[in-house]
Design a protein around this motif. Structure first.
Motif, PDB file in Angstrom:
ATOM      1  N   ALA A 152      -0.208  -5.275   6.852  1.00  0.00           N
ATOM      2  CA  ALA A 152       0.876  -4.306   6.619  1.00  0.00           C
ATOM      3  C   ALA A 152       0.377  -2.999   6.011  1.00  0.00           C
ATOM      4  O   ALA A 152       1.153  -2.043   5.868  1.00  0.00           O
ATOM      5  N   THR A 153      -0.912  -2.938   5.688  1.00  0.00           N
ATOM      6  CA  THR A 153      -1.470  -1.756   5.031  1.00  0.00           C
ATOM      7  C   THR A 153      -2.085  -0.850   6.082  1.00  0.00           C
ATOM      8  O   THR A 153      -3.207  -1.051   6.535  1.00  0.00           O
ATOM      9  N   THR A 154      -1.327   0.165   6.473  1.00  0.00           N
ATOM     10  CA  THR A 154      -1.744   1.037   7.569  1.00  0.00           C
ATOM     11  C   THR A 154      -2.198   2.416   7.101  1.00  0.00           C
ATOM     12  O   THR A 154      -2.672   3.214   7.906  1.00  0.00           O
ATOM     13  N   CYS A 155      -2.059   2.711   5.786  1.00  0.00           N
ATOM     14  CA  CYS A 155      -2.332   4.073   5.329  1.00  0.00           C
ATOM     15  C   CYS A 155      -3.109   4.110   4.014  1.00  0.00           C
ATOM     16  O   CYS A 155      -2.986   5.038   3.241  1.00  0.00           O
ATOM     17  N   GLY A 156      -3.905   3.083   3.737  1.00  0.00           N
ATOM     18  CA  GLY A 156      -4.786   3.141   2.587  1.00  0.00           C
ATOM     19  C   GLY A 156      -4.367   2.261   1.421  1.00  0.00           C
ATOM     20  O   GLY A 156      -3.295   1.658   1.414  1.00  0.00           O
ATOM     21  N   TRP A 157      -5.256   2.246   0.420  1.00  0.00           N
ATOM     22  CA  TRP A 157      -5.127   1.350  -0.728  1.00  0.00           C
ATOM     23  C   TRP A 157      -5.236   2.138  -2.035  1.00  0.00           C
ATOM     24  O   TRP A 157      -6.052   3.050  -2.151  1.00  0.00           O
ATOM     25  N   ILE A 158      -4.414   1.748  -2.994  1.00  0.00           N
ATOM     26  CA  ILE A 158      -4.506   2.268  -4.357  1.00  0.00           C
ATOM     27  C   ILE A 158      -5.060   1.161  -5.242  1.00  0.00           C
ATOM     28  O   ILE A 158      -4.574   0.020  -5.200  1.00  0.00           O
ATOM     29  N   VAL A 159      -6.079   1.471  -6.026  1.00  0.00           N
ATOM     30  CA  VAL A 159      -6.597   0.542  -7.034  1.00  0.00           C
ATOM     31  C   VAL A 159      -6.099   1.047  -8.379  1.00  0.00           C
ATOM     32  O   VAL A 159      -6.525   2.096  -8.861  1.00  0.00           O
ATOM     33  N   ASP A 160      -5.175   0.302  -8.961  1.00  0.00           N
ATOM     34  CA  ASP A 160      -4.501   0.733 -10.186  1.00  0.00           C
ATOM     35  C   ASP A 160      -5.230   0.182 -11.405  1.00  0.00           C
ATOM     36  O   ASP A 160      -5.182  -1.016 -11.689  1.00  0.00           O
TER      37      ASP A 160
END
Length: 322
Positions: A152-160
């Motif tokens: 479902a992740t089509t536009c990148g990832w955030i590492v919080d």
């Protein structure tokens, strides 16, 4: 007598200090102080005149204390002189309390993933464990959640990393590893210039400056833009994770400058069970840059900003995935 373990920890996070070793207080005060000061000589500032002056000023008074416990506070001050603000001292009681995270059935926060409009956010909490069981629970929770969110992740990832004050860096790095390019991603450089690297291959951490058992198998990789969310609370091991992304394409840091504990610690257990947490190395990124202070964000978005730091991170990813 002392025992040693290389770890990377945050100053507020004590659970990483689960070590076997001597527990009998069989030293007299003077011998105990001598041994503690000898351990401090590996600190990153222990070769300076300032540290030697601090030892000269305090040593006699500390050796004259009636009991070993009376010397603990003064040794804590010397630890900071030897290693800087990332160093500290734990009394035997504090060291025992710090082991709770490694007890069977202990509860602690683990990584989680949420997805919104094709962008997934990996929340990496502080982690203080050292037992194999605790480390595996932390790693497995994060990697399992990322695998479930991948389609479902089509536009990148955030590492919080905003609330991550540090702990054991290597399970944190293992969760981030699928997002990292192969190679030596972050290292620790000793005062003498010796380098020890954490290396990522195929989404796994194949080596670290930590002890045996810090490696992970990999086999799961993600090729996508990454935004790192940081705050003034982001410290120590969390900064290690942020530094691992330095120099990687399609990566941006968003938020506020970090705490600036961009150094590595070793834990030295003393004869009464007290622990000296001593800074002995500097963090190094894949480009060879050596750190000793806060990481500055590429996009400044302090807490309370409008739009929020999280929304700014999403905007940065949207700009990279269109």
């Amino acid at each position: 007598m002392t025992s040693r373990l290389r770890v990377v920890i945050g100053v507020a996070l004590l659970g990483a200090l689960s070590l076997p070793g001597c527990t009998a207080a069989d030293d007299d005060v003077a011998a105990y102080v001598d041994r503690a000061v000898a351990e401090m000589r590996d600190g990153i500032h222990a070769d300076t005149a300032e540290f030697q002056d601090a030892v000269t000023a305090a040593e006699g008074e500390l050796k004259a204390r009636e009991t070993i416990s009376d010397a603990h506070a003064g040794l804590g001050e010397l630890a900071v002189a030897a290693g800087g603000i990332h160093s500290f001292f734990l009394t035997p009681a504090e060291a025992i309390a710090a082991r709770s995270v490694d007890q069977p059935g202990a509860t602690f926060p683990v990584p989680s993933v949420s997805t919104f409009e094709g962008i997934s956010t990996v929340s990496l909490p502080s982690f203080n464990g050292q037992s194999a069981e605790a480390e595996e629970r932390y790693r497995s929770a994060g990697l399992t959640a990322m695998k479930r969110a991948a389609d479902a992740t089509t536009c990148g990832w955030i590492v919080d990393l905003r609330t991550n004050g540090g702990g054991n860096a290597w399970p944190m790095l293992a969760v981030a590893a699928p997002l990292l390019d192969d190679g030596d991603v972050v290292g620790l450089r000793s005062r003498e210039g010796e380098l020890a690297w954490a290396r990522v291959e195929g989404g796994g951490v194949v080596s670290t400056p930590g002890d045996a058992g810090t490696e992970t198998p990999g086999g799961f990789t993600i090729d996508a833009p990454v935004a790192l969310l940081t705050s003034t609370t982001t410290a120590s091991a969390a900064e290690i994770v942020a530094i691992a992304f330095a120099g990687q394409a399609d990566t941006v840091r968003v938020g506020a400058r970090t705490a600036g504990l961009t150094t590595g610690n070793e834990v030295r257990e003393l004869s009464d069970g007290a622990r000296l947490v001593l800074t002995t190395s500097y963090d190094v990124d894949r480009t060879g840059t050596v750190y000793d202070g806060p990481l500055e964000p590429d996009v400044v978005a302090p807490p309370g900003s409008v739009p929020s730091d999280l929304e700014r991170a999403r905007d940065e990813l949207r700009a990279r995935c269109t």
